[in-house]
Design an enzyme around this catalytic site. Structure first.
Site, short mmCIF file in Angstrom:
data_model
loop_
_atom_site.label_atom_id
_atom_site.label_comp_id
_atom_site.label_asym_id
_atom_site.label_seq_id
_atom_site.Cartn_x
_atom_site.Cartn_y
_atom_site.Cartn_z
N LYS A 46 4.14 2.03 -8.36
CA LYS A 46 3.67 1.56 -7.05
C LYS A 46 4.35 0.24 -6.67
CE LYS A 46 -0.21 -1.49 -6.95
NZ LYS A 46 -0.81 -2.15 -5.83
N LYS A 61 3.50 -6.78 -5.62
CA LYS A 61 4.14 -8.09 -5.72
C LYS A 61 4.25 -8.52 -7.18
CE LYS A 61 -0.14 -10.02 -4.16
NZ LYS A 61 -0.73 -9.77 -2.88
N LYS A 105 -4.00 -6.45 -15.79
CA LYS A 105 -3.85 -7.90 -15.61
C LYS A 105 -4.02 -8.63 -16.93
CE LYS A 105 -4.87 -8.41 -10.71
NZ LYS A 105 -5.82 -8.87 -9.69
P1 ADP Z 1 -0.25 -6.08 -5.04
O1 ADP Z 1 -0.34 -4.90 -5.98
O2 ADP Z 1 1.06 -6.16 -4.37
O3 ADP Z 1 -0.68 -7.37 -5.71
P2 ADP Z 1 -2.86 -6.19 -3.85
O4 ADP Z 1 -3.47 -5.79 -5.15
O5 ADP Z 1 -3.04 -7.59 -3.38
O6 ADP Z 1 -1.31 -5.81 -3.88
O7 ADP Z 1 -3.43 -5.20 -2.75
C1 ADP Z 1 -3.91 -5.51 -1.44
C2 ADP Z 1 -4.30 -4.20 -0.75
O8 ADP Z 1 -3.14 -3.38 -0.55
C3 ADP Z 1 -5.27 -3.33 -1.56
O9 ADP Z 1 -6.15 -2.65 -0.68
C4 ADP Z 1 -4.36 -2.36 -2.25
O10 ADP Z 1 -5.02 -1.17 -2.61
C5 ADP Z 1 -3.28 -2.13 -1.20
N1 ADP Z 1 -1.98 -1.81 -1.84
C6 ADP Z 1 -1.31 -2.61 -2.70
N2 ADP Z 1 -0.14 -2.04 -3.08
C7 ADP Z 1 -0.08 -0.85 -2.42
C8 ADP Z 1 0.88 0.20 -2.38
N3 ADP Z 1 2.01 0.13 -3.07
N4 ADP Z 1 0.63 1.25 -1.61
C9 ADP Z 1 -0.52 1.34 -0.87
N5 ADP Z 1 -1.47 0.39 -0.86
C10 ADP Z 1 -1.27 -0.71 -1.62
#
Ligand code: ADP
Ligand code: TRP
Length: 334
Positions: free
Chosen positions: A198, A201, A117
């Site tokens: 992965k 968003k 980040k």
């Molecule tokens: P992003 O990476 O899209 O911003 P967040 O960090 O807000 O997502 O993650 C919210 C939850 O979803 C967390 O518990 C995170 O570990 C899980 N998560 C996020 N992306 C994935 C993914 N691609 N596969 C599995 N779990 C995920």
């Protein structure tokens, strides 16, 4: 404070619509866990955490409401789980401060998500970004949480929670449990556009299948998944980079319709990737059809959602206040 009984705590940030990775890695586990351990689960919308990156204050309330509608539509039952907004329990920030005093800065600086980040938001490397995992530890330990359903990328933060609990206990006497991360069998769903990374968003909406996406959008996004020219799919080939997109399509089918559907999708060889993408799109759109309808229904009555959150917040806060009284005592502040 430490209890042998499972106490589940998890949160998710209100930073935009949920994608299928969020569901596969975390949210679907929330629902499974509340059904297995009713009244032993606390889930919250991490609005304090979401302030660590640039945002428009005018949008925050609707993001919170939308996220609450999402988890309720996915099956979260307020009779079994406590659902609340993080900032309705300001004791989390109080405990975070106390934890700050037992947390080595070096532990924070090595966090992968902080480094990521900080690189992506180079103009806004604020203290909150560095302190983020300490607040997360407070979120969990405030309730004596010992089980934390999250995706792969959050495991490091849960490990840091253990470090902080240990450090506090060493300084002030055994008080907090050392929680464990609970992973699903799909802790890392890959990106549609770059399937070696992965789904996130932060990589843009095109790389994510949103739970709210209508079937046409799902199909359009699925068509963009990169495949390879041969169509000859073997288990060994699926482990290679060239087949990462094909593997993702199959994983999505399995995730939404089970192992048999994945096998059936490979019945013909060579595999026609156009058909496979259609199958994957049908599987995803079908899996979330009821969810989409339910969410639209829920959003017709936002006050009802706000009531659920307020009552969850009151319950969580009562628990948090008790913990803080004890924390202030053992730390010598009372
Ligand atoms: P992003 O990476 O899209 O911003 P967040 O960090 O807000 O997502 O993650 C919210 C939850 O979803 C967390 O518990 C995170 O570990 C899980 N998560 C996020 N992306 C994935 C993914 N691609 N596969 C599995 N779990 C995920
Ligand atoms: N950091 C988590 C995420 O980005 C959200 C979160 C905040 C959380 N506090 C938590 C998750 C406590 C589990 C437990 O997804």
């Amino acid at each position: 404070m430490a209890s042998k009984e499972l106490l589940v705590v998890s949160g998710v940030q209100p930073t935009g619509p949920m994608h299928i990775g969020n569901w596969a890695g975390s949210l679907r586990n929330w629902i499974d866990l509340q059904d297995k351990h009713p009244e032993r689960c606390l889930f919250f919308i991490a609005d304090y955490h979401s302030m660590t990156i640039e945002y428009d204050p005018k949008e925050k309330q609707s993001q919170i409401l939308d996220l609450a509608a999402t988890v309720l539509a996915l099956g979260l039952d307020p009779k079994k789980s406590t659902l609340f907004v993080q900032s309705d329990v300001p004791e989390a920030t109080e405990l975070c401060w106390i934890f700050n005093t037992v947390t080595p800065i070096a532990e924070m600086e090595r966090m992968t998500q902080y480094k990521d980040k900080a690189a992506r938001h180079a103009k806004n490397i604020n203290m909150g970004l560095l302190d983020y995992p300490v607040l997360q530890a407070a979120d969990i330990l405030l309730y004596g949480g010992n089980a934390v359903p999250v995706g792969q990328d959050q495991v490091q933060h849960v490990e840091t929670t253990r470090v902080i609990a240990r450090s506090f206990n060493k300084r002030f006497g055994a008080f907090f449990p050392e929680p464990k991360a609970l992973l699903t069998d799909t802790p890392k769903v890959m990106s549609l556009t770059e399937p070696t990374k992965k789904m996130s968003k932060s990589h843009g909406e095109k790389s994510c299948l949103l739970l709210d996406d209508e079937p046409e959008t799902v199909l359009k996004k699925m068509k963009a998944v990169p495949t390879e020219p041969t169509g000859v799919v073997t288990e060994d080939a699926l482990e290679t980079e060239a087949f990462a997109g094909v593997k993702l399509l199959l994983d999505l089918i399995e995730l939404c319709e089970g192992k048999a559907a994945r096998k059936a999708a490979l019945a013909e060889s060579p595999v026609k990737y156009g058909d496979l993408k259609k199958r994957a799109a049908e599987a995803v759109a079908g899996r979330f059809a009821d969810y989409r309808a339910k969410k639209k229904e829920l959003l017709k009555n936002p006050d009802r959602i706000r009531m659920v959150l307020a009552s969850g917040g009151a319950k969580a806060r009562a628990h948090a206040k008790q913990t803080m009284q004890a924390v202030l005592k053992v730390t010598g502040l009372r």
